[in-house]
Design an enzyme around this catalytic site. Structure first.
Site, PDB file in Angstrom:
ATOM      1  N   PHE A 113      -7.364 -38.881  41.782  1.00  0.00           N
ATOM      2  CA  PHE A 113      -8.086 -37.856  41.260  1.00  0.00           C
ATOM      3  C   PHE A 113      -7.869 -36.430  42.069  1.00  0.00           C
ATOM      4  CE2 PHE A 113      -9.588 -39.064  45.625  1.00  0.00           C
ATOM      5  CZ  PHE A 113     -10.335 -38.047  45.713  1.00  0.00           C
ATOM      6  N   LYS A 137      -2.875 -42.015  31.704  1.00  0.00           N
ATOM      7  CA  LYS A 137      -3.773 -42.692  32.795  1.00  0.00           C
ATOM      8  C   LYS A 137      -4.235 -41.828  33.976  1.00  0.00           C
ATOM      9  CE  LYS A 137      -6.344 -45.096  34.887  1.00  0.00           C
ATOM     10  NZ  LYS A 137      -7.296 -44.042  35.268  1.00  0.00           N
ATOM     11  N   GLU A 140     -10.193 -41.594  36.119  1.00  0.00           N
ATOM     12  CA  GLU A 140     -11.626 -41.200  35.735  1.00  0.00           C
ATOM     13  C   GLU A 140     -12.650 -40.325  36.186  1.00  0.00           C
ATOM     14  OE1 GLU A 140     -10.475 -43.679  37.289  1.00  0.00           O
ATOM     15  OE2 GLU A 140     -12.159 -44.457  37.955  1.00  0.00           O
ATOM     16  N   SER A 190      -3.356 -44.798  46.389  1.00  0.00           N
ATOM     17  CA  SER A 190      -4.287 -45.379  47.254  1.00  0.00           C
ATOM     18  C   SER A 190      -2.977 -46.286  47.263  1.00  0.00           C
ATOM     19  CB  SER A 190      -5.832 -45.979  47.161  1.00  0.00           C
ATOM     20  OG  SER A 190      -5.592 -46.783  46.669  1.00  0.00           O
ATOM     21  N   CYS A 245      -2.495 -35.907  49.434  1.00  0.00           N
ATOM     22  CA  CYS A 245      -2.067 -36.256  50.172  1.00  0.00           C
ATOM     23  C   CYS A 245      -0.568 -36.107  50.976  1.00  0.00           C
ATOM     24  CB  CYS A 245      -0.465 -37.491  48.809  1.00  0.00           C
ATOM     25  SG  CYS A 245       0.219 -36.218  48.121  1.00  0.00           S
ATOM     26  N   GLU A 346      -6.444 -43.636  56.352  1.00  0.00           N
ATOM     27  CA  GLU A 346      -6.078 -42.934  55.558  1.00  0.00           C
ATOM     28  C   GLU A 346      -8.116 -41.834  54.806  1.00  0.00           C
ATOM     29  OE1 GLU A 346      -4.722 -42.361  51.175  1.00  0.00           O
ATOM     30  OE2 GLU A 346      -4.302 -40.563  52.072  1.00  0.00           O
TER      31      GLU A 346
HETATM   32  P1  NAD Z   1      -6.565 -44.955  43.184  1.00  0.00           P
HETATM   33  O1  NAD Z   1      -5.749 -45.983  43.754  1.00  0.00           O
HETATM   34  O2  NAD Z   1      -8.175 -45.007  43.850  1.00  0.00           O
HETATM   35  O3  NAD Z   1      -6.822 -44.442  41.617  1.00  0.00           O
HETATM   36  C1  NAD Z   1      -5.561 -44.002  41.408  1.00  0.00           C
HETATM   37  C2  NAD Z   1      -5.495 -44.194  39.723  1.00  0.00           C
HETATM   38  O4  NAD Z   1      -5.484 -45.957  40.231  1.00  0.00           O
HETATM   39  C3  NAD Z   1      -6.885 -43.707  38.971  1.00  0.00           C
HETATM   40  O5  NAD Z   1      -5.840 -43.740  37.707  1.00  0.00           O
HETATM   41  C4  NAD Z   1      -7.293 -45.388  39.243  1.00  0.00           C
HETATM   42  O6  NAD Z   1      -8.361 -44.956  38.174  1.00  0.00           O
HETATM   43  C5  NAD Z   1      -6.496 -46.859  39.082  1.00  0.00           C
HETATM   44  N1  NAD Z   1      -7.250 -47.498  40.185  1.00  0.00           N
HETATM   45  C6  NAD Z   1      -8.128 -47.574  40.892  1.00  0.00           C
HETATM   46  N2  NAD Z   1      -8.011 -48.875  41.041  1.00  0.00           N
HETATM   47  C7  NAD Z   1      -7.178 -49.100  40.031  1.00  0.00           C
HETATM   48  C8  NAD Z   1      -6.833 -50.900  40.326  1.00  0.00           C
HETATM   49  N3  NAD Z   1      -7.993 -51.191  41.087  1.00  0.00           N
HETATM   50  N4  NAD Z   1      -6.610 -51.193  39.266  1.00  0.00           N
HETATM   51  C9  NAD Z   1      -5.332 -50.163  38.320  1.00  0.00           C
HETATM   52  N5  NAD Z   1      -6.483 -48.938  39.110  1.00  0.00           N
HETATM   53  C10 NAD Z   1      -6.949 -49.255  39.254  1.00  0.00           C
HETATM   54  O7  NAD Z   1      -6.555 -43.160  44.049  1.00  0.00           O
HETATM   55  P2  NAD Z   1      -7.970 -42.071  44.491  1.00  0.00           P
HETATM   56  O8  NAD Z   1      -8.990 -42.194  45.438  1.00  0.00           O
HETATM   57  O9  NAD Z   1      -7.929 -41.404  42.725  1.00  0.00           O
HETATM   58  O10 NAD Z   1      -7.045 -40.843  44.946  1.00  0.00           O
HETATM   59  C11 NAD Z   1      -6.414 -40.324  46.002  1.00  0.00           C
HETATM   60  C12 NAD Z   1      -4.778 -41.861  46.713  1.00  0.00           C
HETATM   61  O11 NAD Z   1      -4.474 -41.341  46.251  1.00  0.00           O
HETATM   62  C13 NAD Z   1      -5.255 -41.464  48.307  1.00  0.00           C
HETATM   63  O12 NAD Z   1      -5.240 -42.618  48.807  1.00  0.00           O
HETATM   64  C14 NAD Z   1      -3.512 -40.230  48.006  1.00  0.00           C
HETATM   65  O13 NAD Z   1      -3.224 -40.692  49.362  1.00  0.00           O
HETATM   66  C15 NAD Z   1      -3.350 -41.185  47.374  1.00  0.00           C
HETATM   67  N6  NAD Z   1      -2.102 -40.110  46.870  1.00  0.00           N
HETATM   68  C16 NAD Z   1      -1.028 -40.444  46.903  1.00  0.00           C
HETATM   69  C17 NAD Z   1       0.034 -39.375  46.569  1.00  0.00           C
HETATM   70  C18 NAD Z   1       1.641 -39.547  47.310  1.00  0.00           C
HETATM   71  O14 NAD Z   1       2.143 -38.575  46.474  1.00  0.00           O
HETATM   72  N7  NAD Z   1       1.808 -40.441  47.390  1.00  0.00           N
HETATM   73  C19 NAD Z   1      -0.659 -38.363  46.111  1.00  0.00           C
HETATM   74  C20 NAD Z   1      -1.604 -37.967  45.755  1.00  0.00           C
HETATM   75  C21 NAD Z   1      -2.835 -39.064  46.054  1.00  0.00           C
END
Ligand code: NAD
Length: 463
Positions: A113, A137, A140, A190, A245, A346
């Site tokens: 997000f 994708k 959401e 994540s 991140c 985190e």
């Molecule tokens: P998230 O893992 O909850 O969601 C990321 C994506 O995965 C979304 O599109 C979501 O719909 C999907 N998703 C969520 N749960 C899922 C599941 N169980 N199975 C399959 N798909 C699923 O992450 P978030 O809260 O949207 O974003 C924040 C996280 O992203 C933080 O941990 C941050 O550090 C990380 N992030 C990392 C980087 C990097 O470059 N390493 C960059 C940006 C964000």
């Protein structure tokens, strides 16, 4: 929210479009990227408005993140050069060898997000420029930006089916990952999800670049310019409400740096204006959801209960005109220790945790002991200390007097340890390698040359 049938529609469109797009000369694909770049520039305000409306970050920050994504499009404009292969003439008598990089097929992107434009743009511009088709994708929680980018790509002349956006959550992701038409997955989010995506992709034998969470450290040595270090830390810790991140969430103050750094931070923290992101004087906007606000607030309580020194408590923020929003003020802990949850986990909010270390070696021990290893920074006036730090630190992206060392688009982006799964970073030349596979062609035109005599031996060349 897409179900399996919607995912099927998107993948069918992407599969159908692939052969023709892959056969389009790289120069033609680059021209679409040039036009796309122009259109993003023209629609900049509108796109940053979408980012701020859905994510909450302030407009200037949203614009900076869009710029970082745009730079990947600029890099992708050079795709004819980036796709050049190798050639060796006369590897044997009358035998030449060359290699080409071919697109993979249908690639998929799943993004978090917190960067509704930039993270998808780490993925699809290069994938498409390399000749693949793509299903994106987005999160959401911040869905609109990807759709607007898709419309602009269409306006730039991208043929139908080459770039597709579907909305959804785990259900859509599962449908994408189990579909045999998908050739590669780019994921950012994540760590638990990143790891699971990588495992599923590996199980199927397809490529995955899967980037996870972070806990980025900034080590401040006593010889650093404390005013500069504090300025850097304020932006890196609290920008985008800490939902980056590459946010610095841990400061490791070495020797007697801690007290000076803390004194320099306090007035700066007090001056941060927390407001809705579209207000012109806002420095920091709200968190993404109420649930996330509550999670971050519970970490603040846990840090206090575990015995860290809660110097500034963001929960004390005065809410006036935006009661009911997801606002939290900047928070500062001091004298935390590595066993505390505020240090280990985190938090992904405006919470900066300071630890004290006796010397650079101890500080490196702390940084390298953490499970996450996205970025790390050192602030010092000593070239030797900076060099030692950059050599010995275990992190994917290192800053020397730079707090958020996000590499430019012509370098790759990615961390170490549990901040990444798989062996490929995103963007840069590594991105081009990820979205293509090598074919090596050895050729001989035997007219006028002696035949090979029908030997059954392993063929050798070179004599
Ligand atoms: P998230 O893992 O909850 O969601 C990321 C994506 O995965 C979304 O599109 C979501 O719909 C999907 N998703 C969520 N749960 C899922 C599941 N169980 N199975 C399959 N798909 C699923 O992450 P978030 O809260 O949207 O974003 C924040 C996280 O992203 C933080 O941990 C941050 O550090 C990380 N992030 C990392 C980087 C990097 O470059 N390493 C960059 C940006 C964000």
């Amino acid at each position: 929210m897409a179900n399996g049938a919607d995912v099927d529609t998107a993948l069918s469109a992407a599969s159908a479009a692939f052969p023709e797009w892959a056969a389009t000369p790289a120069l033609g694909r680059a021209r679409v990227m040039f036009r796309f770049k122009e259109l993003i520039d023209q629609h900049r305000q509108e796109i940053t408005g979408l980012i701020t409306a859905e994510h909450g970050k302030v407009l200037s920050d949203a614009d900076g993140s869009l710029q970082r994504g745009l730079e990947v499009v600029e890099f992708a404009c050079g795709i004819p050069h980036l796709l050049k292969g190798e050639f060796s003439s006369d590897i044997g008598r009358g035998v030449d060898c060359h290699s080409v990089r071919e697109p993979l097929g249908v690639c998929v992107g799943i993004s978090p997000f917190n960067f509704p434009a930039m993270v998808p743009m780490w993925m699809f511009p290069l994938a498409i420029a390399c000749g693949n088709t793509f299903v994106m994708k987005p999160s959401e929680k911040t869905p609109s930006c990807a759709v607007r980018l898709a419309e602009l790509l269409q306006e730039a002349g991208l043929p139908p089916g080459v770039f597709n956006v579907i909305h959804g959550d785990k259900e859509a992701v599962d449908a994408l990952l189990t579909d045999q038409r998908v050739a590669a997955v780019s994921f950012v989010g994540s760590t638990p999800v990143a790891e699971s995506i990588y495992r599923q992709a590996a199980e199927r034998g397809i490529r995955a670049q899967s980037l996870g969470g972070a806990k980025n450290h900034m080590v401040v040595l006593p010889d650093a310019d404390m005013e500069q270090a504090a300025d850097a830390l304020i932006g890196a810790a609290y920008g985008s409400a800490g939902e980056r991140c590459m946010a610095i969430s841990v400061a490791v103050a070495v020797g007697d740096a801690g007290d000076g750094l803390r004194d320099a931070l306090l007035p700066r923290i007090a001056a941060i204006k927390v407001r809705p992101g579209d207000q012109p004087d806002a420095d920091m906007g709200p968190l993404i959801t109420r649930e996330h606000l509550e999670k971050v607030a519970s970490y603040i309580q846990a840090g206090k209960d575990e015995g860290a020194d809660l110097v500034v408590d963001g929960r004390d923020l005065e809410h006036s005109s935006w009661q009911g929003g997801f606002f939290l003020g900047p928070t500062l802990f001091d004298h935390a220790t590595p066993d505390m949850s505020i240090y280990r986990d985190e938090i992904f909010g405006p919470v900066l945790t300071m630890l004290r270390a006796a010397n650079l070696g101890d500080a490196l021990g702390i940084v390298n002991g953490h499970e996450y290893a996205n970025g790390a920074a050192v602030f010092t006036r000593s070239g030797k200390a900076a060099r030692d730090f950059a050599t010995r630190v275990d992190a994917g992206m290192v800053g020397v007097n730079i707090p958020i060392p996000v590499p430019m688009a012509f370098y790759s982006f990615g961390g170490h340890k549990r901040s990444i799964f798989g062996d490929s970073n995103v963007q840069g030349a590594e991105g081009v390698r990820f979205y293509t596979r090598t074919k090596t062609i050895t050729s001989r035109w035997p007219e006028g040359l002696p035949g090979q005599g029908g030997s059954l031996d392993m063929p050798t060349l070179g004599d």
